[in-house]
Scaffold this motif. Structure first.
Motif, PDB file in Angstrom:
ATOM      1  N   LEU A 187       0.829  -1.198   0.000  1.00  0.00           N
ATOM      2  CA  LEU A 187       0.000   0.000   0.000  1.00  0.00           C
ATOM      3  C   LEU A 187       0.867   1.252   0.000  1.00  0.00           C
ATOM      4  N   LEU A 188       0.540   2.188  -0.860  1.00  0.00           N
ATOM      5  CA  LEU A 188       1.166   3.499  -0.824  1.00  0.00           C
ATOM      6  C   LEU A 188       0.312   4.419   0.053  1.00  0.00           C
ATOM      7  N   PRO A 189       0.857   5.549   0.503  1.00  0.00           N
ATOM      8  CA  PRO A 189       0.068   6.453   1.344  1.00  0.00           C
ATOM      9  C   PRO A 189      -1.275   6.781   0.700  1.00  0.00           C
ATOM     10  N   HIS A 190      -2.309   6.762   1.530  1.00  0.00           N
ATOM     11  CA  HIS A 190      -3.661   6.950   1.010  1.00  0.00           C
ATOM     12  C   HIS A 190      -3.902   8.398   0.581  1.00  0.00           C
ATOM     13  N   LEU A 191      -4.580   8.547  -0.560  1.00  0.00           N
ATOM     14  CA  LEU A 191      -4.991   9.857  -1.055  1.00  0.00           C
ATOM     15  C   LEU A 191      -6.508   9.902  -1.121  1.00  0.00           C
ATOM     16  N   GLU A 192      -7.106  10.959  -0.578  1.00  0.00           N
ATOM     17  CA  GLU A 192      -8.554  11.125  -0.702  1.00  0.00           C
ATOM     18  C   GLU A 192      -8.841  11.784  -2.048  1.00  0.00           C
ATOM     19  N   LEU A 193      -8.544  11.044  -3.127  1.00  0.00           N
ATOM     20  CA  LEU A 193      -8.715  11.558  -4.480  1.00  0.00           C
ATOM     21  C   LEU A 193     -10.164  11.947  -4.744  1.00  0.00           C
ATOM     22  N   ALA A 194     -11.098  11.300  -4.062  1.00  0.00           N
ATOM     23  CA  ALA A 194     -12.520  11.585  -4.250  1.00  0.00           C
ATOM     24  C   ALA A 194     -12.834  13.064  -4.080  1.00  0.00           C
ATOM     25  N   HIS A 195     -12.036  13.748  -3.263  1.00  0.00           N
ATOM     26  CA  HIS A 195     -12.343  15.137  -2.943  1.00  0.00           C
ATOM     27  C   HIS A 195     -11.401  16.125  -3.628  1.00  0.00           C
ATOM     28  N   HIS A 196     -10.690  15.605  -4.630  1.00  0.00           N
ATOM     29  CA  HIS A 196      -9.901  16.473  -5.500  1.00  0.00           C
ATOM     30  C   HIS A 196     -10.827  16.976  -6.607  1.00  0.00           C
ATOM     31  N   PRO A 197     -10.781  18.262  -6.954  1.00  0.00           N
ATOM     32  CA  PRO A 197     -11.672  18.768  -8.009  1.00  0.00           C
ATOM     33  C   PRO A 197     -11.442  18.050  -9.339  1.00  0.00           C
ATOM     34  N   PHE A 198     -12.546  17.643  -9.962  1.00  0.00           N
ATOM     35  CA  PHE A 198     -12.455  17.043 -11.289  1.00  0.00           C
ATOM     36  C   PHE A 198     -12.892  18.035 -12.359  1.00  0.00           C
ATOM     37  N   THR A 199     -13.883  18.851 -12.054  1.00  0.00           N
ATOM     38  CA  THR A 199     -14.300  19.959 -12.912  1.00  0.00           C
ATOM     39  C   THR A 199     -14.289  21.229 -12.064  1.00  0.00           C
ATOM     40  N   LYS A 200     -14.662  22.338 -12.662  1.00  0.00           N
ATOM     41  CA  LYS A 200     -14.716  23.589 -11.899  1.00  0.00           C
ATOM     42  C   LYS A 200     -15.776  23.531 -10.809  1.00  0.00           C
ATOM     43  N   GLU A 201     -16.796  22.704 -11.021  1.00  0.00           N
ATOM     44  CA  GLU A 201     -17.921  22.646 -10.080  1.00  0.00           C
ATOM     45  C   GLU A 201     -17.912  21.417  -9.174  1.00  0.00           C
ATOM     46  N   HIS A 202     -17.242  20.328  -9.584  1.00  0.00           N
ATOM     47  CA  HIS A 202     -17.408  19.051  -8.890  1.00  0.00           C
ATOM     48  C   HIS A 202     -16.082  18.370  -8.585  1.00  0.00           C
ATOM     49  N   ASP A 203     -16.012  17.732  -7.406  1.00  0.00           N
ATOM     50  CA  ASP A 203     -14.934  16.788  -7.177  1.00  0.00           C
ATOM     51  C   ASP A 203     -15.377  15.411  -7.700  1.00  0.00           C
ATOM     52  N   TYR A 204     -14.531  14.396  -7.557  1.00  0.00           N
ATOM     53  CA  TYR A 204     -14.860  13.078  -8.098  1.00  0.00           C
ATOM     54  C   TYR A 204     -16.130  12.511  -7.479  1.00  0.00           C
ATOM     55  N   ASP A 205     -16.271  12.652  -6.169  1.00  0.00           N
ATOM     56  CA  ASP A 205     -17.466  12.151  -5.492  1.00  0.00           C
ATOM     57  C   ASP A 205     -18.732  12.754  -6.088  1.00  0.00           C
ATOM     58  N   GLU A 206     -18.703  14.058  -6.265  1.00  0.00           N
ATOM     59  CA  GLU A 206     -19.884  14.753  -6.780  1.00  0.00           C
ATOM     60  C   GLU A 206     -20.129  14.454  -8.250  1.00  0.00           C
ATOM     61  N   TYR A 207     -19.073  14.158  -8.975  1.00  0.00           N
ATOM     62  CA  TYR A 207     -19.169  13.964 -10.423  1.00  0.00           C
ATOM     63  C   TYR A 207     -19.666  12.568 -10.785  1.00  0.00           C
ATOM     64  N   ILE A 208     -19.212  11.542 -10.033  1.00  0.00           N
ATOM     65  CA  ILE A 208     -19.586  10.166 -10.413  1.00  0.00           C
ATOM     66  C   ILE A 208     -20.057   9.322  -9.233  1.00  0.00           C
ATOM     67  N   GLY A 209     -20.272   9.946  -8.075  1.00  0.00           N
ATOM     68  CA  GLY A 209     -20.794   9.199  -6.930  1.00  0.00           C
ATOM     69  C   GLY A 209     -22.238   8.784  -7.136  1.00  0.00           C
TER      70      GLY A 209
END
Length: 248
Positions: free
Chosen positions: A143-165
């Motif tokens: 395992l590499l150090p965990h990244l909360e990529l879900a909460h990185h912005p994917f668009t100007k309006e949405h992070d990953y969670d909001e975009y494809i959750g």
């Protein structure tokens, strides 16, 4: 009482909490037990739900827990899909150890699932598509150090969670969600240059477009085997163990 070598593997999710018993090789000893995640998923309510869920389980010696948030050394720092204000600096690993009177290793849920499905060769990314968007990065099975990529912005309006959750899937519909997923998959390929990508979670089987040959679908039943991997080697994953206070 003689040790069984068995592990209670728990998967805390935004919609359900599940558990099973594994042997030390990650082989299932029983089918899943699962209940709905409490509507008010505070630490107290989640702990009570786990306590009720594990009643009557076969004997086990230790516990692995996958949790949907940022976890380090058994402490939960964030849990957006369970209501962040309630989950700041919560020593959940220790609380579960004291409640069940067993040693506990607590990690992010995608990390636990990733450990259960990767080949252990090369640079691999595991992604869970469910209430939110979970990720685990591993190299040669570590395992590499965990990244909360879900909460990185994917668009100007949405992070990953909001975009494809899950909420995006329900709001936008399957066709538009699949178009969004195609875009996300292209970005992941460019950003991570992984050898293999593993896709799981409750919404993975809703993907309708053709996947690359190095993208592998997995089920949560496959992934929860990672609960045994956490205990394979004492120092391999640099994950702390919470011991029940009366056994230290």
């Amino acid at each position: 009482m003689a040790e069984t070598g068995h592990i209670l593997a728990i998967d805390v999710g935004g919609s359900h909490i599940k558990c099973t018993i594994l042997n030390d090789k990650g082989e299932w000893q029983m089918e899943y037990k699962r209940v709905k995640t409490p509507e008010a998923p505070t630490p107290g309510n989640v702990l009570s739900t786990i306590q009720d869920l594990v009643q009557g389980m076969p004997e086990y010696d230790k516990v692995s827990v996958g949790f949907p948030g940022y976890v380090r050394n058994g402490i939960v720092y964030t849990a957006p899909n369970l209501g962040n204000p309630n989950w700041k600096d919560i020593d959940l690993g220790q609380r579960i150890a004291d409640m069940l009177n067993k040693p506990v290793r607590l990690v992010n849920d995608a990390d636990q699932l990733g450990l259960g499905v990767v080949s252990g060769k090369g640079y691999e990314l595991a992604v869970t598509l469910g209430t939110g968007f979970g990720t685990a990065l591993l190299i040669d099975g570590y395992l590499l150090p965990h990244l909360e990529l879900a909460h990185h912005p994917f668009t100007k309006e949405h992070d990953y969670d909001e975009y494809i959750g899950n909420k995006a899937l329900e709001k936008e519909g399957l066709e538009k969600w699949n178009k969004r997923m195609e875009r996300v998959m292209e970005v992941l390929k460019v950003v991570f240059n992984y050898d293999r990508l593993y896709l799981g979670g409750g919404n993975a089987d809703k993907i309708s477009f053709k996947l690359d040959k190095n993208v592998i679908l997995f089920t949560n039943k496959d992934g929860i085997k990672g609960g045994a991997k956490l205990w394979e080697m004492e120092d391999k994953y640099h994950i702390s163990t919470n011991f029940p206070k009366n056994k230290q």
